[in-house]
Design a protein around this motif. Structure first.
Motif, PDB file in Angstrom:
ATOM      1  N   GLN A   1      17.029  50.408 -25.058  1.00 46.31           N
ATOM      2  CA  GLN A   1      16.725  50.838 -24.319  1.00 46.31           C
ATOM      3  C   GLN A   1      18.282  49.849 -23.280  1.00 46.31           C
ATOM      4  O   GLN A   1      19.425  50.324 -22.421  1.00 46.31           O
ATOM      5  N   VAL A   2      18.085  48.395 -23.610  1.00 51.63           N
ATOM      6  CA  VAL A   2      18.993  47.926 -22.411  1.00 51.63           C
ATOM      7  C   VAL A   2      20.577  47.831 -22.637  1.00 51.63           C
ATOM      8  O   VAL A   2      21.387  48.011 -22.579  1.00 51.63           O
ATOM      9  N   ALA A   3      20.467  47.951 -24.488  1.00 50.34           N
ATOM     10  CA  ALA A   3      22.211  47.763 -25.044  1.00 50.34           C
ATOM     11  C   ALA A   3      22.224  49.447 -25.546  1.00 50.34           C
ATOM     12  O   ALA A   3      23.970  49.497 -25.380  1.00 50.34           O
ATOM     13  N   GLU A   4      22.163  50.441 -24.686  1.00 48.42           N
ATOM     14  CA  GLU A   4      22.262  51.207 -24.275  1.00 48.42           C
ATOM     15  C   GLU A   4      23.683  51.351 -23.461  1.00 48.42           C
ATOM     16  O   GLU A   4      24.573  52.154 -23.309  1.00 48.42           O
TER      17      GLU A   4
ATOM     18  N   LYS B   1      25.616  48.783 -23.618  1.00 46.49           N
ATOM     19  CA  LYS B   1      27.049  48.800 -24.420  1.00 46.49           C
ATOM     20  C   LYS B   1      27.176  47.467 -24.006  1.00 46.49           C
ATOM     21  O   LYS B   1      28.581  46.913 -23.810  1.00 46.49           O
ATOM     22  N   THR B   2      26.379  46.294 -23.100  1.00 43.92           N
ATOM     23  CA  THR B   2      26.546  45.615 -22.885  1.00 43.92           C
ATOM     24  C   THR B   2      25.838  43.980 -23.212  1.00 43.92           C
ATOM     25  O   THR B   2      26.199  42.401 -22.590  1.00 43.92           O
ATOM     26  N   TYR B   3      24.930  43.781 -24.280  1.00 42.27           N
ATOM     27  CA  TYR B   3      23.990  43.217 -25.089  1.00 42.27           C
ATOM     28  C   TYR B   3      24.020  43.220 -26.172  1.00 42.27           C
ATOM     29  O   TYR B   3      23.463  43.649 -26.402  1.00 42.27           O
ATOM     30  N   ILE B   4      25.544  42.877 -26.970  1.00 42.32           N
ATOM     31  CA  ILE B   4      25.726  43.203 -27.703  1.00 42.32           C
ATOM     32  C   ILE B   4      24.302  41.743 -29.377  1.00 42.32           C
ATOM     33  O   ILE B   4      24.163  42.615 -30.190  1.00 42.32           O
ATOM     34  N   VAL B   5      24.202  40.626 -28.812  1.00 40.37           N
ATOM     35  CA  VAL B   5      23.257  40.254 -29.458  1.00 40.37           C
ATOM     36  C   VAL B   5      21.684  40.675 -29.959  1.00 40.37           C
ATOM     37  O   VAL B   5      21.910  40.353 -30.517  1.00 40.37           O
ATOM     38  N   ALA B   6      21.421  40.750 -28.206  1.00 39.39           N
ATOM     39  CA  ALA B   6      20.547  41.332 -28.679  1.00 39.39           C
ATOM     40  C   ALA B   6      20.219  42.993 -29.313  1.00 39.39           C
ATOM     41  O   ALA B   6      19.059  43.259 -30.131  1.00 39.39           O
ATOM     42  N   GLU B   7      21.109  43.939 -29.358  1.00 37.39           N
ATOM     43  CA  GLU B   7      20.565  45.011 -29.865  1.00 37.39           C
ATOM     44  C   GLU B   7      21.223  44.752 -31.616  1.00 37.39           C
ATOM     45  O   GLU B   7      19.965  45.002 -32.571  1.00 37.39           O
ATOM     46  N   SER B   8      21.263  43.556 -31.881  1.00 31.64           N
ATOM     47  CA  SER B   8      21.261  43.256 -33.144  1.00 31.64           C
ATOM     48  C   SER B   8      20.007  42.266 -33.736  1.00 31.64           C
ATOM     49  O   SER B   8      19.376  42.988 -34.662  1.00 31.64           O
ATOM     50  N   VAL B   9      18.839  42.229 -32.963  1.00 30.47           N
ATOM     51  CA  VAL B   9      17.815  41.275 -32.909  1.00 30.47           C
ATOM     52  C   VAL B   9      17.339  42.372 -32.770  1.00 30.47           C
ATOM     53  O   VAL B   9      16.088  42.213 -34.234  1.00 30.47           O
TER      54      VAL B   9
ATOM     55  N   GLU C   1      15.448  48.896 -16.785  1.00 26.11           N
ATOM     56  CA  GLU C   1      16.755  48.832 -15.433  1.00 26.11           C
ATOM     57  C   GLU C   1      15.409  49.123 -14.921  1.00 26.11           C
ATOM     58  O   GLU C   1      15.348  48.596 -13.370  1.00 26.11           O
ATOM     59  N   GLU C   2      14.453  49.768 -15.307  1.00 25.66           N
ATOM     60  CA  GLU C   2      13.336  50.439 -13.770  1.00 25.66           C
ATOM     61  C   GLU C   2      12.698  49.059 -12.961  1.00 25.66           C
ATOM     62  O   GLU C   2      11.820  49.538 -12.522  1.00 25.66           O
ATOM     63  N   TYR C   3      12.634  48.408 -13.847  1.00 23.34           N
ATOM     64  CA  TYR C   3      12.070  47.086 -13.950  1.00 23.34           C
ATOM     65  C   TYR C   3      12.528  45.493 -12.895  1.00 23.34           C
ATOM     66  O   TYR C   3      11.462  44.715 -13.152  1.00 23.34           O
ATOM     67  N   ARG C   4      13.969  46.204 -12.904  1.00 22.76           N
ATOM     68  CA  ARG C   4      14.680  44.578 -11.961  1.00 22.76           C
ATOM     69  C   ARG C   4      14.777  44.671 -10.742  1.00 22.76           C
ATOM     70  O   ARG C   4      13.924  44.991 -10.014  1.00 22.76           O
TER      71      ARG C   4
END
Length: 243
Positions: free
Chosen positions: A101-104, A106-114, A170-173
């Motif tokens: 959801q966060v990776a959607e 497109k701002t956290y490429i490293v996490a997406e690979s995890v 996002e909804e819990y930030r």
């Protein structure tokens, strides 16, 4: 037992049992015994020693690698109640979902690979001679809404460093969940002998950079045009924190 300690088992079958459990996350003892083709008496003996030595535990009939990562913590802020705790194998799908959801964005490429890695391996935690991988999760009710992940190679030249990713859907930030997750991850890293943690994000992820800077992280380097996002080249900001 620290993640950084070298694993010594004293018997090949004992090592095979540990590696099988570590690789699969949570396993039924009878299934493991059959798959490994170890006689039942010998299997029970080796499992008993692994339990005694604090390397394996049995929870709800499943064998798991024992990881001492502290207790569950409860928080309440702005009318929202959430918990921070060490992740369990059963959290895998929830963590993958939260990361994606966060990776959607497109701002956290490293996490997406995890997320891709743990989803492919179907095992959440790692504790072997080659690597250590730990997760803590934030939950609201039964849902995983955030994570902090630490990964470190068990190599002498790099064993003092660990990669960290952290995120909240996002909804819990805005409730302090990210700060509590980050604090829990850093506490674990320091207690396990790591001296430095690092994280890399695209320069377009200004919120993440500001969040890490607020918690004392510094930019070590910038790799120009390292990512190509939506047809545009974007720098990678490499950040770190000394523990």
């Amino acid at each position: 037992m620290s993640f950084s300690e070298e694993l010594e088992f004293g018997h090949e079958d004992r090592k095979r049992i540990y590696e099988y459990v570590e690789r699969h996350g949570a396993v039924d003892p009878d299934e493991a015994q059959e798959r490994l083709r170890i006689d039942p008496g010998g299997f029970r003996h080796h499992v008993a020693i692994l339990k005694r030595d604090g390397r394996l535990e049995e929870v709800e009939g499943k064998l798991r690698v024992t990881i001492d990562a502290g207790a569950e913590e409860e928080y309440a802020t702005d009318g929202l109640e959430f918990h921070i705790r060490p992740a369990r194998q059963e959290d895998l799908s929830g963590i993958v979902g939260a990361i994606r959801q966060v990776a959607e964005e497109k701002t956290y490429i490293v996490a997406e690979s995890v997320a891709d890695e743990i989803d492919h391996e179907d095992a959440l935690l790692r504790h072997n001679e080659l690597e250590a991988r730990m997760f803590f999760v934030a939950t609201v009710g039964d849902d995983v809404v955030g994570w902090v992940h630490l990964h470190a190679p068990e190599l002498d030249k790099l064993s003092h460093t660990a990669e960290l990713t952290v995120g909240v859907i996002e909804e819990y930030r805005g409730h302090g969940i990210g700060s509590h997750l980050l604090s829990r991850g850093l506490e674990w890293a320091a207690s396990n002998g790591y001296e430095k943690v690092y994280n890399s994000v695209p320069s377009t992820n200004e919120d993440a950079i500001a969040f890490l800077e607020h918690h004392g992280w510094e930019t070590e380097a910038v790799r120009e045009d390292h990512y190509k996002l939506n047809g545009h080249y974007v720098d990678e900001v490499m950040m770190a924190l000394e523990l």
